[in-house]
Each structure stands twice: as structure tokens, then as C-alpha cells.
Design a protein around this motif. Structure first.
Motif, short mmCIF file in Angstrom:
data_model
loop_
_atom_site.label_atom_id
_atom_site.label_comp_id
_atom_site.label_asym_id
_atom_site.label_seq_id
_atom_site.Cartn_x
_atom_site.Cartn_y
_atom_site.Cartn_z
N SER A 17 0.88 -1.18 0.00
CA SER A 17 0.00 0.00 0.00
C SER A 17 0.91 1.21 0.00
N LEU A 18 0.48 2.29 -0.64
CA LEU A 18 1.36 3.44 -0.80
C LEU A 18 1.84 4.00 0.54
N ASN A 19 0.91 4.30 1.43
CA ASN A 19 1.29 4.88 2.71
C ASN A 19 2.17 3.95 3.54
N GLY A 20 1.80 2.67 3.57
CA GLY A 20 2.58 1.70 4.34
C GLY A 20 3.96 1.48 3.75
N PHE A 21 4.03 1.47 2.43
CA PHE A 21 5.30 1.28 1.73
C PHE A 21 6.25 2.45 2.02
N VAL A 22 5.76 3.67 1.84
CA VAL A 22 6.59 4.86 2.08
C VAL A 22 7.01 4.94 3.54
N SER A 23 6.09 4.61 4.43
CA SER A 23 6.40 4.63 5.86
C SER A 23 7.52 3.65 6.21
N SER A 24 7.48 2.46 5.60
CA SER A 24 8.52 1.46 5.88
C SER A 24 9.89 1.94 5.40
N LEU A 25 9.92 2.63 4.26
CA LEU A 25 11.19 3.18 3.76
C LEU A 25 11.69 4.30 4.67
N GLN A 26 10.76 5.16 5.08
CA GLN A 26 11.13 6.31 5.91
C GLN A 26 11.72 5.87 7.25
N LYS A 27 11.20 4.79 7.81
CA LYS A 27 11.72 4.29 9.08
C LYS A 27 13.18 3.88 8.95
N VAL A 28 13.52 3.24 7.83
CA VAL A 28 14.90 2.82 7.59
C VAL A 28 15.79 4.05 7.41
N ILE A 29 15.31 5.01 6.63
CA ILE A 29 16.06 6.25 6.38
C ILE A 29 16.31 7.00 7.68
N ASP A 30 15.28 7.10 8.51
CA ASP A 30 15.43 7.80 9.79
C ASP A 30 16.40 7.07 10.72
N TYR A 31 16.39 5.76 10.67
CA TYR A 31 17.28 4.95 11.52
C TYR A 31 18.75 5.21 11.19
N TYR A 32 19.06 5.33 9.90
CA TYR A 32 20.45 5.51 9.47
C TYR A 32 20.83 6.98 9.28
N GLN A 33 19.89 7.88 9.58
CA GLN A 33 20.12 9.31 9.34
C GLN A 33 21.47 9.78 9.88
N GLY A 34 22.22 10.51 9.03
CA GLY A 34 23.52 11.03 9.43
C GLY A 34 24.69 10.16 9.03
N SER A 35 24.40 8.96 8.54
CA SER A 35 25.48 8.03 8.20
C SER A 35 25.61 7.80 6.69
N PHE A 36 24.91 8.62 5.89
CA PHE A 36 24.99 8.47 4.44
C PHE A 36 24.94 9.82 3.74
N THR A 37 25.52 9.85 2.54
CA THR A 37 25.59 11.07 1.72
C THR A 37 24.45 11.15 0.73
N GLY A 38 23.91 10.00 0.35
CA GLY A 38 22.83 9.98 -0.63
C GLY A 38 22.01 8.72 -0.49
N ILE A 39 20.85 8.72 -1.16
CA ILE A 39 19.95 7.57 -1.14
C ILE A 39 19.68 7.15 -2.59
N ALA A 40 19.80 5.85 -2.84
CA ALA A 40 19.56 5.34 -4.19
C ALA A 40 18.55 4.21 -4.14
N PHE A 41 17.68 4.18 -5.16
CA PHE A 41 16.64 3.16 -5.24
C PHE A 41 16.74 2.38 -6.54
N SER A 42 16.51 1.10 -6.45
CA SER A 42 16.22 0.25 -7.61
C SER A 42 14.78 -0.20 -7.44
N VAL A 43 13.94 0.05 -8.46
CA VAL A 43 12.51 -0.22 -8.33
C VAL A 43 11.96 -0.89 -9.58
N PRO A 44 10.86 -1.63 -9.44
CA PRO A 44 10.17 -2.14 -10.63
C PRO A 44 9.40 -1.01 -11.32
N GLY A 45 9.08 -1.20 -12.59
CA GLY A 45 8.35 -0.19 -13.34
C GLY A 45 9.27 0.67 -14.18
#
Length: 304
Positions: free
Chosen positions: A37-65
Motif C-alpha cells: 500500500s502506498l502509505n505503508g510502503f513509504v512509511s517502511s522506507l522512511q523508518k529505515v532512512i530515519d534509523y540511518y540518518q547522518g550516516s549516508f551522503t545519498g539515497i539510491a533506489f532500484s525499483v520495478p516499473g
């Protein structure tokens, strides 16, 4: 400056994520179940991003579509249809640059950067997962086409008598579907238990070998059809099941058999190499990072 990056490989079943440095050294890797689901999917990504915040210079995605680099949107969404016409750059909250690439193209980029297409002039990556991803390299460059959809092999029609999703390569070439079918034959409780399925395939179990061989023949036919159009030197087989040597071995055998069954193909078309992916199921992670690095280099050049 931190030269580490947070990378996501989004699939229909799982989302892998990792911290990788600029040289391609994998520092940390984990995974989670894909939320559909859109909201659940984005929320799951955001939790990971927030967890590692400050330890990376950029974010990269590989996605279907299909990923448009003109507007940053994902079209179709593949196994994640709720992502159709959505932009991860707009949905994710972060202060660092984001780059998004199609999964098949990411796999090809990983092999071009540090893998088995590095010294190949013309080649392709075929990624066997929920669907079939593809990325094409010509003259050492990833080919996008006019609409960023070159290599979208999942949409090839392989049954001219019917036209439905089941008659597209994304269905008949689905590694997940093949494993599900084998698990059903074996009466496994977990229809996604690839380890148990491949244990029986490697034992040459007669219950599952016809399903597996037919699957590999389908991929061999796909490679033949691509070869007839763009004449490549090498095909790299990726995706989770590529970790099993029997997969590429059997695709090779079925490819040779196919050529011998139709002499005019053997006489006319040069035979390409079909090899394992160097990075196996991690290829999309490395390719997504390489896409980020290429994007940043491009932006820097544009400012000069």
C-alpha cells in the motif's frame, strides 16, 4: 565528507537495503517484507532512512516499473502498481540527494561498473524475480530508449493466440511463479520456500524438473529473441535464483538445444555467452548506487 550511501532494492516480495561506500564495499545489509500500500510502503522506507540518518551522503533506489528521468516518476510500477505515476523523491523526507532507477537497468549498471559486463562492449542483464527485468548495454553505455523503457522484457508477448498477463514474459518468466509451482508439486506448506525447492531441483527430483527445465527453456527463448534484434556478446543472469549454479547452467543447455533444433538460427545468429551475475541477488543494490554516482557526476558537469 561521508562517502557512504543508503541503497534500496525494492522488489514485489522483499525490500533489501544496504550501506555501501563509493568504492562498492558493502558495509551492512538487511531486508524487510514489501508493504503493498502506498502509505505503508513509504512509511517502511522512511523508518529505515530515519534509523540511518547522518550516516549516508545519498539515497539510491532500484525499483520495478518504468522510471522516467525527465520527471522522476515511476510508471506502471510493475509488481507495485500503487507506485504508478509516483515520485519517491517527492514522497521521501530527507536532506540528501535521491536517485531512482529501474531494477533491470540497475542490474545492468552493476555489472557494467564492477561486474561481468565491465569489459564487454555489448551485453545485457536478465533479472529473474517476481517478473523479468532487463537492462541493455551498447558500446559500454546503458540504453534507455526514447521513453526510458528499453529492456522492459516483462512486456514481451509470448503467446500470440491469447493476450493476457499470463501470456507476458513477466508471468511465464517469473522465478517466484516457478518456485510456487514447484512447491505445489512438492506439497510444501510454504509456497515461497525457494531453498527447499532448489534442494529438490539439485537432486533432480522428477516432480519438479519438468517445471524447472520448461522455465529455463522460456528464458533461453527470451535470450534468443533479444539476440536476433540487438546482437549482443554476453548475457548476465541475475536475481535471487541466480545464486543457484544450476539456473545459468540449465539456461545454457536449453539455449544450445534450442539452436540445434532450428538449424537456421544456429547457422545465422552468433552464439553469445550466458553467464552468472557477479553480484547475484545484490546486483540491483550496486547498480542503484552507480546510477546515483553517475547522476551526481552529470549534475556537477552541468554546473561547470
Amino acid at each position: 565528507m561521508i562517502n557512504k550511501y543508503l541503497i534500496f532494492d525494492v522488489g514485489g516480495t522483499n525490500v533489501k537495503y544496504a550501506i555501501i561506500d563509493r568504492s562498492g564495499k558493502l558495509i551492512e545489509k538487511n531486508s524487510m517484507v514489501t508493504v503493498h500500500s502506498l502509505n505503508g510502503f513509504v512509511s517502511s522506507l522512511q523508518k529505515v532512512i530515519d534509523y540511518y540518518q547522518g550516516s549516508f551522503t545519498g539515497i539510491a533506489f532500484s525499483v520495478p516499473g518504468r522510471v522516467s528521468h525527465d520527471d522522476g516518476k515511476i510508471y506502471g510500477g510493475g509488481s507495485l502498481p500503487f507506485m504508478d505515476k509516483k515520485s519517491l523523491t517527492n514522497l521521501i523526507k530527507t536532506d540528501v540527494p535521491i536517485a531512482v532507477e529501474n531494477d533491470g537497468k540497475a542490474a545492468a549498471l552493476s555489472e557494467l561498473w564492477l561486474g561481468n559486463l565491465k569489459s564487454t562492449t555489448n551485453g545485457a542483464a536478465i533479472v529473474l524475480g517476481t517478473g523479468v527485468g532487463g537492462g541493455i548495454i551498447m558500446n559500454h553505455q546503458l540504453i534507455y530508449g526514447s521513453h526510458f523503457q528499453a529492456g522492459e522484457v516483462s512486456f514481451l508477448v509470448n503467446n500470440s493466440k491469447r493476450l493476457s498477463y499470463d501470456d507476458l514474459e513477466g508471468s511465464s518468466g517469473s522465478a517466484v511463479k516457478m518456485i510456487n509451482d514447484c512447491a505445489a508439486k512438492l506439497n510444501l506448506n510454504d509456497k515461497n520456500d525457494g531453498k527447499k525447492v532448489f534442494k529438490e531441483i539439485n537432486k533432480n527430483n522428477s516432480l519438479v524438473m519438468p517445471i524447472f527445465k520448461n522455465y529455463c527453456r522460456n528464458i533461453a527463448i527470451l535470450i534468443n529473441n533479444i539476440q536476433a534484434i540487438i546482437d549482443l556478446d554476453k548475457y548476465v543472469i541475475g536475481g535471487g535464483i541466480s545464486a543457484q549454479p544450476i539456473v545459468t547452467q540449465t539456461i545454457n543447455r536449453e539455449f544450445i538445444k534450442l539452436r540445434s533444433e532450428i538449424p537456421i538460427i544456429q547457422a545465422t545468429l552468433s552464439e553469445p555467452k550466458i553467464v552468472d551475475s557477479k553480484f547475484k541477488n545484490d546486483a540491483n543494490l550496486y547498480g542503484a548506487l552507480y546510477n546515483w554516482l553517475l547522476n551526481m557526476d552529470s549534475h556537477l558537469q552541468a554546473k561547470k
